[in-house]
Write an enzyme that holds these catalytic residues in place. Structure first.
Site, short mmCIF file in Angstrom:
data_model
loop_
_atom_site.label_atom_id
_atom_site.label_comp_id
_atom_site.label_asym_id
_atom_site.label_seq_id
_atom_site.Cartn_x
_atom_site.Cartn_y
_atom_site.Cartn_z
CE LYS A 185 -13.39 2.16 -13.63
NZ LYS A 185 -12.21 2.65 -14.38
P1 NAD Z 1 -4.23 -0.08 -7.57
O1 NAD Z 1 -5.23 -0.81 -6.77
O2 NAD Z 1 -3.19 -0.85 -8.30
O3 NAD Z 1 -3.49 1.02 -6.66
C1 NAD Z 1 -4.20 1.95 -5.91
C2 NAD Z 1 -3.21 2.71 -5.03
O4 NAD Z 1 -3.90 3.78 -4.39
C3 NAD Z 1 -2.61 1.85 -3.92
O5 NAD Z 1 -1.24 2.18 -3.78
C4 NAD Z 1 -3.38 2.30 -2.68
O6 NAD Z 1 -2.64 2.14 -1.48
C5 NAD Z 1 -3.59 3.77 -3.00
N1 NAD Z 1 -4.69 4.36 -2.24
C6 NAD Z 1 -5.93 3.86 -2.04
N2 NAD Z 1 -6.64 4.68 -1.24
C7 NAD Z 1 -5.82 5.72 -0.94
C8 NAD Z 1 -5.96 6.89 -0.14
N3 NAD Z 1 -7.10 7.15 0.50
N4 NAD Z 1 -4.91 7.74 -0.06
C9 NAD Z 1 -3.74 7.48 -0.70
N5 NAD Z 1 -3.55 6.39 -1.46
C10 NAD Z 1 -4.58 5.52 -1.57
O7 NAD Z 1 -5.08 0.82 -8.60
P2 NAD Z 1 -4.61 1.40 -10.01
O8 NAD Z 1 -5.02 0.45 -11.06
O9 NAD Z 1 -3.20 1.86 -9.93
O10 NAD Z 1 -5.59 2.66 -10.15
C11 NAD Z 1 -5.29 3.92 -9.54
C12 NAD Z 1 -6.12 5.00 -10.18
O11 NAD Z 1 -5.84 5.04 -11.59
C13 NAD Z 1 -7.64 4.81 -10.09
O12 NAD Z 1 -8.26 6.08 -10.01
C14 NAD Z 1 -8.00 4.14 -11.40
O13 NAD Z 1 -9.36 4.32 -11.75
C15 NAD Z 1 -7.06 4.89 -12.33
N6 NAD Z 1 -6.77 4.21 -13.58
C16 NAD Z 1 -6.26 2.93 -13.61
C17 NAD Z 1 -5.95 2.33 -14.82
C18 NAD Z 1 -5.31 0.97 -14.91
O14 NAD Z 1 -4.94 0.57 -16.02
N7 NAD Z 1 -5.14 0.24 -13.84
C19 NAD Z 1 -6.20 3.03 -16.02
C20 NAD Z 1 -6.71 4.33 -15.96
C21 NAD Z 1 -6.98 4.91 -14.74
#
Ligand code: NAD
Length: 500
Positions: A185
């Site tokens: 990561k």
């Molecule tokens: P992103 O940046 O696209 O979206 C993040 C979202 O979380 C946004 O809507 C933001 O407003 C919200 N957020 C941030 N802080 C917050 C808080 N304190 N309270 C409520 N909402 C909050 O990120 P993403 O890629 O969608 O990733 C989201 C989660 O999924 C993370 O934990 C990431 O590690 C995990 N993840 C992502 C992927 C991927 O392919 N992008 C794959 C596996 C896991």
């Protein structure tokens, strides 16, 4: 003074200070969040005294970001971070699985540490001509099963410990779903709202350059995560390629995944994590006699993962009734159209608050909303001992990494709320990243339908393995997923031995 006493004192101060204050309607999106406090209105971009919806303590500084309109509470974040460390949680989960199956001690010794940890400080020129030093991380946890693989996060709370924990989760995830990758990561400690797109491009390129040969198409392959996207992957790829000799350049297109289609990306990668979550929810619903048509769900985080999961749930006729993101939370009993909300969010700096014809609700009300399914898809440590007690759902499908603290987990189990754990539930992203990597290596282009079918097969068979392990060992799904993943790593280490 004890923490609880201090908190009570602050609450008392808040109650007194709130007397007679009126909400400021300073901006159309953020009214009700701040209360006038001896100032004429919000001071843009400066620490501002006001009531924060998270910490609910009057005189703790919140910051309004005029460029994005997104505010945050430093105190709340520090409090959450202090209270529980994601890395400690990850290790606790491993120990819990260890108690059940007694893994080889030497192998646990290997897996509780990381292989490489890189911290880079690098200068970037800002629009105003000044230089700013930034800090980035790449942690490579384990590569026994294949090249290191894992996302890149841009967030102000990124630190080495968080990245270490997320890298460890990646190792469990790739081992669990049986794809030939290890776990890594990366992250840069920054708030993207502080930078222009041009500055973000320079930051990404400079960080990639600083990583140098510590990443590579057969060695360590980054992908998007929180606040990073296909555009950032394209800049990483271009920078990495530019440092190669001309004959090598086109052999490294798979140094990152999650690229835009034209830059070597894969069909279905953007929605992949959400798609994987929905395949699993479908399976769980069938097994538990829940008809998804008309079932209700709530989503925390409406970025890549949350918005895609929500949109794909709509295709099954399910009803999205509440959404929370960093800007606040919204609710509508009759249902919110996730496609329309996704369009709105795109046009409103990524924020759900302000979406028309819905009620704005607070954090607590969001968590206590009665629904069939909750999809946490934001950050870690959201389902705590407290929020787990008020959740009113049958299933938690963990889109985010590490959204549940161990105490929250205990409460969910006690309350008979099912969990599809993160390392299984959000594995769709890395599975389709693997497909992208394979397509790049073979110069092939697969159709979306083919990708969806392959993804479904891999993720559902991982679900079956986890369920079988849960039944065999009489444990919860999280512990079972951990057992399946670690057992595979243990077997590989035993077969190969340790060099020399
Ligand atoms: P992103 O940046 O696209 O979206 C993040 C979202 O979380 C946004 O809507 C933001 O407003 C919200 N957020 C941030 N802080 C917050 C808080 N304190 N309270 C409520 N909402 C909050 O990120 P993403 O890629 O969608 O990733 C989201 C989660 O999924 C993370 O934990 C990431 O590690 C995990 N993840 C992502 C992927 C991927 O392919 N992008 C794959 C596996 C896991």
């Amino acid at each position: 003074m004890m923490v609880e006493e201090r908190r009570e004192k602050m609450r008392e101060k808040q109650r007194n200070a709130m007397n007679g204050l009126k909400p400021i309607a300073a901006t159309k999106d953020w009214k009700l969040l701040y209360f006038q406090h001896g100032r004429p209105g919000l001071e843009e971009g400066r620490p501002h005294k006001g009531l924060c919806k998270y910490c609910e303590i009057q005189d703790i500084c919140s910051i309004v970001k005029p460029k994005t309109g997104i505010w945050r509470c430093e105190y709340y974040q520090a409090k959450v971070r202090k209270k529980t460390s994601l890395y400690e949680n990850v290790i606790k989960q491993l120990e819990k699985a260890e108690e059940v199956v007694h893994f080889d001690k030497d192998i646990c010794e290997i897996l509780t540490g990381t292989m490489n940890e890189l911290v880079v400080h690098f200068p970037v020129k800002m629009e105003n001509g000044k230089i700013r030093m930034l800090t980035g991380y790449r942690v490579q946890h384990n590569n026994a099963l294949g090249p290191f693989k894992g996302g890149l996060r841009f967030h102000p709370m990124v630190d080495i410990e968080e990245i270490r924990a997320l890298a460890t989760l990646m190792t469990w995830k790739t081992a669990l779903v049986k794809i030939p990758f290890g776990g890594a990561k990366g992250g840069i400690q920054l708030d993207p709202a502080d930078f222009t797109p041009e500055e973000l491009e320079r930051i990404t390129r400079r960080f990639t350059y600083a990583l140098g040969n510590n990443i590579g198409p057969e060695y360590d392959i980054p992908a998007p995560d929180v606040n990073t996207n296909p555009q950032i992957m394209a800049w990483m790829l271009d920078t990495f390629m530019s440092t190669m000799t001309p004959t090598e350049r086109n052999r490294c297109i798979h140094v990152v995944t999650g690229k835009p289609l034209e830059a070597g990306g894969s069909q279905g990668r953007n929605k992949a994590t959400g798609q994987g979550i929905v395949f699993l929810i479908e399976k769980w619903a069938r097994d538990h006699g829940l008809n998804l048509k008309g079932a209700s769900y709530i989503v925390q985080g409406f970025g890549n993962v949350g918005s895609w999961a929500a949109r794909l749930m709509k295709q099954h006729g399910a009803r999205l009734i509440a959404v929370e993101d960093v800007s606040g939370a919204i609710y509508k009993k009759e249902g919110i159209d996730p496609d329309d909300l996704a369009e709105y969010v795109k046009e409103h700096r990524g924020a759900v608050l302000g979406y028309p014809q819905v009620d704005s609700i607070n954090h607590e009300r969001f968590f206590s909303t009665k629904a069939d399914i909750f999809i946490p898809a934001a950050l870690e440590n959201q389902i705590t001992a407290d929020t787990a007690e008020i959740l009113n759902v049958r299933l938690v499908a963990e889109g985010a990494n590490g959204p549940t603290e161990p105490e929250g987990d205990k409460a969910l189990q006690r309350r008979n709320i099912d969990v599809i754990p993160d390392i299984l539930c959000n594995a769709g992203g890395v599975i389709v990243s693997y497909f992208e990597w394979l397509q790049n290596k073979r110069s092939e282009f697969w159709e979306e339908e083919e990708i969806d079918q392959k993804l479904k097969k891999i993720i559902i068979s991982a679900y079956e393995r986890v369920r079988a392990a849960a039944e065999k060992h009489k444990v919860d799904m999280r512990t079972a997923a951990q057992i399946v993943a670690i057992s595979r790593l243990e077997m590989v280490y035993k077969e190969r031995g340790i060099f020399p």
